[in-house]
Scaffold this active site. Sequence first.
Site, PDB file in Angstrom:
ATOM      1  N   CYS A   1      41.974  31.157  43.624  1.00 25.33           N
ATOM      2  CA  CYS A   1      40.609  31.033  44.136  1.00 25.33           C
ATOM      3  C   CYS A   1      39.646  31.482  43.028  1.00 25.33           C
ATOM      4  O   CYS A   1      40.062  31.977  41.980  1.00 25.33           O
ATOM      5  CB  CYS A   1      40.432  31.889  45.395  1.00 25.33           C
ATOM      6  SG  CYS A   1      40.451  33.677  45.096  1.00 25.33           S
TER       7      CYS A   1
ATOM      8  N   GLU B   1      47.280  37.306  42.944  1.00 26.90           N
ATOM      9  CA  GLU B   1      46.934  37.374  41.527  1.00 26.90           C
ATOM     10  C   GLU B   1      46.328  38.726  41.163  1.00 26.90           C
ATOM     11  O   GLU B   1      46.704  39.323  40.158  1.00 26.90           O
ATOM     12  CB  GLU B   1      45.949  36.249  41.151  1.00 26.90           C
ATOM     13  CG  GLU B   1      46.517  34.861  41.338  1.00 26.90           C
ATOM     14  CD  GLU B   1      46.277  34.260  42.730  1.00 26.90           C
ATOM     15  OE1 GLU B   1      46.390  33.027  42.866  1.00 26.90           O
ATOM     16  OE2 GLU B   1      45.977  35.020  43.689  1.00 26.90           O
TER      17      GLU B   1
ATOM     18  N   CYS C   1      40.103  35.208  42.036  1.00 27.50           N
ATOM     19  CA  CYS C   1      41.299  35.467  41.234  1.00 27.50           C
ATOM     20  C   CYS C   1      41.171  34.871  39.836  1.00 27.50           C
ATOM     21  O   CYS C   1      41.618  35.471  38.855  1.00 27.50           O
ATOM     22  CB  CYS C   1      42.537  34.946  41.950  1.00 27.50           C
ATOM     23  SG  CYS C   1      42.906  35.896  43.446  1.00 27.50           S
TER      24      CYS C   1
ATOM     25  N   HIS D   1      44.574  39.809  46.922  1.00 27.91           N
ATOM     26  CA  HIS D   1      45.253  38.534  46.702  1.00 27.91           C
ATOM     27  C   HIS D   1      46.429  38.745  45.747  1.00 27.91           C
ATOM     28  O   HIS D   1      46.472  39.733  45.007  1.00 27.91           O
ATOM     29  CB  HIS D   1      44.287  37.523  46.095  1.00 27.91           C
ATOM     30  CG  HIS D   1      43.179  37.110  47.017  1.00 27.91           C
ATOM     31  ND1 HIS D   1      42.440  35.966  46.818  1.00 27.91           N
ATOM     32  CD2 HIS D   1      42.666  37.683  48.137  1.00 27.91           C
ATOM     33  CE1 HIS D   1      41.535  35.850  47.773  1.00 27.91           C
ATOM     34  NE2 HIS D   1      41.647  36.891  48.575  1.00 27.91           N
TER      35      HIS D   1
END
Length: 158
Positions: free
Chosen positions: A86, A58, A89, A56
């Site tokens: 999310c 992040e 993250c 992801h």
Amino acid sequence: MKPTKTDSDFIKLAIKQAQESVDRGGFPAGAVVVKDGKVIAKGLSLGFQLNDPTGHAETDAIRKSCKRLKTNNLSGAVIYASLQPCLMCFSVTNWAGISKIVYGCKKIKEMVTKHYYEGATDIIKVNQNNTRKIELNYVPDFEKESLEVVRMWEDQRK
């Protein structure tokens, strides 16, 4: 004297990262880690291309920041994200010691229904129960711009 960058400047940069992620075939999320007013690293959401479920934006930005600074402690850093992080993250941000998360678009029910998020877990509630609290700042001025990148990505997938 050079003007100081603001949260708005860094959110705009995170949204540009989201656009770059889409341009490279990734998910429409972008992130930037900033410390002492300087960009340490930028992140893209390319997990599908990398066959990496942790890929992801992040986590990408946090990994790059830790590598660049040769540490696993990003205390005092801020992460700017185009979308609300999310749960994974958020957790990585917590373990990295990041002090603040600033995001431009809230997680909405439609995104959960479309499986863009793991579910309806509320990171604000999780944060309230954590030992170390992270400052969470939603900047609604960038919701429309962030969602435009998501919609463009969705249109490309049709």
